[in-house]
Design a protein around this motif. Sequence first.
Motif, PDB file in Angstrom:
ATOM      1  N   VAL A 102       0.843  -1.184   0.000  1.00 52.06           N
ATOM      2  CA  VAL A 102       0.000   0.000   0.000  1.00 52.06           C
ATOM      3  C   VAL A 102       0.881   1.238   0.000  1.00 52.06           C
ATOM      4  CG1 VAL A 102      -1.788   1.289   1.204  1.00 52.06           C
ATOM      5  CG2 VAL A 102      -1.838  -1.225   1.198  1.00 52.06           C
ATOM      6  N   GLU A 103       0.735   2.042  -1.052  1.00 49.65           N
ATOM      7  CA  GLU A 103       1.534   3.255  -1.208  1.00 49.65           C
ATOM      8  C   GLU A 103       0.756   4.467  -0.703  1.00 49.65           C
ATOM      9  OE1 GLU A 103       2.942   1.332  -5.413  1.00 49.65           O
ATOM     10  OE2 GLU A 103       1.002   2.211  -4.932  1.00 49.65           O
ATOM     11  N   SER A 104       1.509   5.483  -0.316  1.00 54.23           N
ATOM     12  CA  SER A 104       0.916   6.759   0.055  1.00 54.23           C
ATOM     13  C   SER A 104       1.934   7.862  -0.161  1.00 54.23           C
ATOM     14  CB  SER A 104       0.464   6.741   1.524  1.00 54.23           C
ATOM     15  OG  SER A 104       1.565   6.495   2.373  1.00 54.23           O
ATOM     16  N   GLY A 105       1.439   9.105  -0.210  1.00 57.37           N
ATOM     17  CA  GLY A 105       2.344  10.243  -0.271  1.00 57.37           C
ATOM     18  C   GLY A 105       2.406  10.974  -1.585  1.00 57.37           C
ATOM     19  N   GLY A 106       1.724  10.477  -2.603  1.00 53.94           N
ATOM     20  CA  GLY A 106       1.736  11.188  -3.873  1.00 53.94           C
ATOM     21  C   GLY A 106       0.910  12.459  -3.813  1.00 53.94           C
ATOM     22  N   GLY A 107       0.958  13.221  -4.906  1.00 51.42           N
ATOM     23  CA  GLY A 107       0.168  14.443  -4.959  1.00 51.42           C
ATOM     24  C   GLY A 107       0.701  15.416  -5.976  1.00 51.42           C
ATOM     25  N   GLY A 150       9.856  21.483  -5.539  1.00 52.63           N
ATOM     26  CA  GLY A 150       9.294  21.018  -4.284  1.00 52.63           C
ATOM     27  C   GLY A 150       9.704  19.597  -3.938  1.00 52.63           C
ATOM     28  N   SER A 151       9.145  19.108  -2.835  1.00 54.06           N
ATOM     29  CA  SER A 151       9.492  17.785  -2.322  1.00 54.06           C
ATOM     30  C   SER A 151       8.241  16.980  -2.002  1.00 54.06           C
ATOM     31  CB  SER A 151      10.334  17.905  -1.043  1.00 54.06           C
ATOM     32  OG  SER A 151      11.556  18.552  -1.285  1.00 54.06           O
ATOM     33  N   LEU A 152       8.385  15.676  -2.107  1.00 53.29           N
ATOM     34  CA  LEU A 152       7.359  14.727  -1.675  1.00 53.29           C
ATOM     35  C   LEU A 152       8.060  13.507  -1.091  1.00 53.29           C
ATOM     36  CD1 LEU A 152       4.751  14.608  -4.615  1.00 53.29           C
ATOM     37  CD2 LEU A 152       4.365  15.516  -2.332  1.00 53.29           C
ATOM     38  N   LYS A 173      11.039  17.911 -10.665  1.00 48.74           N
ATOM     39  CA  LYS A 173      10.946  18.529 -11.979  1.00 48.74           C
ATOM     40  C   LYS A 173       9.671  18.042 -12.677  1.00 48.74           C
ATOM     41  CE  LYS A 173      15.989  18.203 -12.455  1.00 48.74           C
ATOM     42  NZ  LYS A 173      17.100  17.682 -13.297  1.00 48.74           N
ATOM     43  N   PRO A 174       9.177  18.806 -13.628  1.00 47.74           N
ATOM     44  CA  PRO A 174       7.983  18.353 -14.361  1.00 47.74           C
ATOM     45  C   PRO A 174       8.151  16.966 -14.982  1.00 47.74           C
ATOM     46  CG  PRO A 174       8.365  20.664 -14.787  1.00 47.74           C
ATOM     47  CD  PRO A 174       9.543  20.189 -13.997  1.00 47.74           C
ATOM     48  N   GLU A 175       9.361  16.640 -15.403  1.00 48.14           N
ATOM     49  CA  GLU A 175       9.588  15.323 -16.013  1.00 48.14           C
ATOM     50  C   GLU A 175       9.536  14.181 -15.002  1.00 48.14           C
ATOM     51  OE1 GLU A 175      11.467  18.097 -16.338  1.00 48.14           O
ATOM     52  OE2 GLU A 175      13.636  17.588 -16.392  1.00 48.14           O
ATOM     53  N   ASP A 176       9.426  14.488 -13.722  1.00 47.52           N
ATOM     54  CA  ASP A 176       9.225  13.450 -12.715  1.00 47.52           C
ATOM     55  C   ASP A 176       7.750  13.047 -12.611  1.00 47.52           C
ATOM     56  OD1 ASP A 176      11.619  15.181 -10.706  1.00 47.52           O
ATOM     57  OD2 ASP A 176      11.952  13.329 -11.840  1.00 47.52           O
ATOM     58  N   THR A 177       6.886  13.760 -13.298  1.00 43.27           N
ATOM     59  CA  THR A 177       5.460  13.452 -13.264  1.00 43.27           C
ATOM     60  C   THR A 177       5.203  12.056 -13.805  1.00 43.27           C
ATOM     61  OG1 THR A 177       4.802  15.766 -13.474  1.00 43.27           O
ATOM     62  CG2 THR A 177       3.199  14.098 -14.156  1.00 43.27           C
ATOM     63  N   GLN A 207      -0.077   8.706  -7.855  1.00 46.53           N
ATOM     64  CA  GLN A 207       0.212   9.738  -8.850  1.00 46.53           C
ATOM     65  C   GLN A 207       1.071  10.842  -8.241  1.00 46.53           C
ATOM     66  OE1 GLN A 207      -0.828  10.018 -12.266  1.00 46.53           O
ATOM     67  NE2 GLN A 207       0.664  11.712 -12.242  1.00 46.53           N
ATOM     68  N   VAL A 208       2.129  11.182  -8.947  1.00 46.51           N
ATOM     69  CA  VAL A 208       2.959  12.337  -8.610  1.00 46.51           C
ATOM     70  C   VAL A 208       2.901  13.298  -9.792  1.00 46.51           C
ATOM     71  CG1 VAL A 208       5.302  13.169  -8.187  1.00 46.51           C
ATOM     72  CG2 VAL A 208       4.481  11.072  -7.066  1.00 46.51           C
ATOM     73  N   THR A 209       2.466  14.514  -9.536  1.00 43.26           N
ATOM     74  CA  THR A 209       2.373  15.530 -10.577  1.00 43.26           C
ATOM     75  C   THR A 209       3.182  16.744 -10.162  1.00 43.26           C
ATOM     76  OG1 THR A 209       0.144  14.776 -11.182  1.00 43.26           O
ATOM     77  CG2 THR A 209       0.819  16.966 -11.942  1.00 43.26           C
ATOM     78  N   VAL A 210       4.117  17.128 -11.009  1.00 42.84           N
ATOM     79  CA  VAL A 210       4.963  18.290 -10.745  1.00 42.84           C
ATOM     80  C   VAL A 210       4.598  19.365 -11.761  1.00 42.84           C
ATOM     81  CG1 VAL A 210       7.305  19.141 -10.440  1.00 42.84           C
ATOM     82  CG2 VAL A 210       6.775  16.732  -9.966  1.00 42.84           C
ATOM     83  N   SER A 211       3.972  20.418 -11.275  1.00 32.27           N
ATOM     84  CA  SER A 211       3.476  21.451 -12.176  1.00 32.27           C
ATOM     85  C   SER A 211       3.273  22.750 -11.414  1.00 32.27           C
ATOM     86  CB  SER A 211       2.145  21.008 -12.801  1.00 32.27           C
ATOM     87  OG  SER A 211       1.583  22.041 -13.583  1.00 32.27           O
ATOM     88  N   SER A 212       3.483  23.854 -12.133  1.00 38.77           N
ATOM     89  CA  SER A 212       3.217  25.156 -11.536  1.00 38.77           C
ATOM     90  C   SER A 212       1.802  25.623 -11.874  1.00 38.77           C
ATOM     91  CB  SER A 212       4.255  26.175 -12.019  1.00 38.77           C
ATOM     92  OG  SER A 212       4.279  26.223 -13.428  1.00 38.77           O
TER      93      SER A 212
END
Length: 120
Positions: free
Chosen positions: A5-10, A16-18, A86-90, A115-120
């Motif tokens: 069970v995963e958690s912590g995305g967003g 930034g950091s996650l 970075k956005p490419e980490d999305t 899901q991890v989304t990196v965006s401004s």
Amino acid sequence: QVQLVESGGGLVQPGGSLRLSCAASGSIFSIYAMGWYRQAPGKPRELVAAITRGGRKNYVDSVKGRFTISRDNAKNTVYLQMNSLKPEDTAVYYCNADVAVLVGPRDDYWGQGTQVTVSS
């Protein structure tokens, strides 16, 4: 027999950091390597980072110096600290574990993805 069970995305802004967490449960005898994979739209799933039971780590070149994998063997949990995102980490990030169960063969198990989304 084994659940991850995963958690912590967003959603996070660039720079930034996650911190992702993945907890394994079930009929576990021992967990060998644990790792994080990711899959972006239209791309194949790739290994991001992995860690052996003894703590040996390896990373894909694109995240070296920014991501840190760790694990707590007592809690059957693996973590991925992601900094300077970075956005490419999305991508969707998946946890993986090589597990020996109490009854049955040793096998690979996967989490459901976060899901991890990196965006401004």
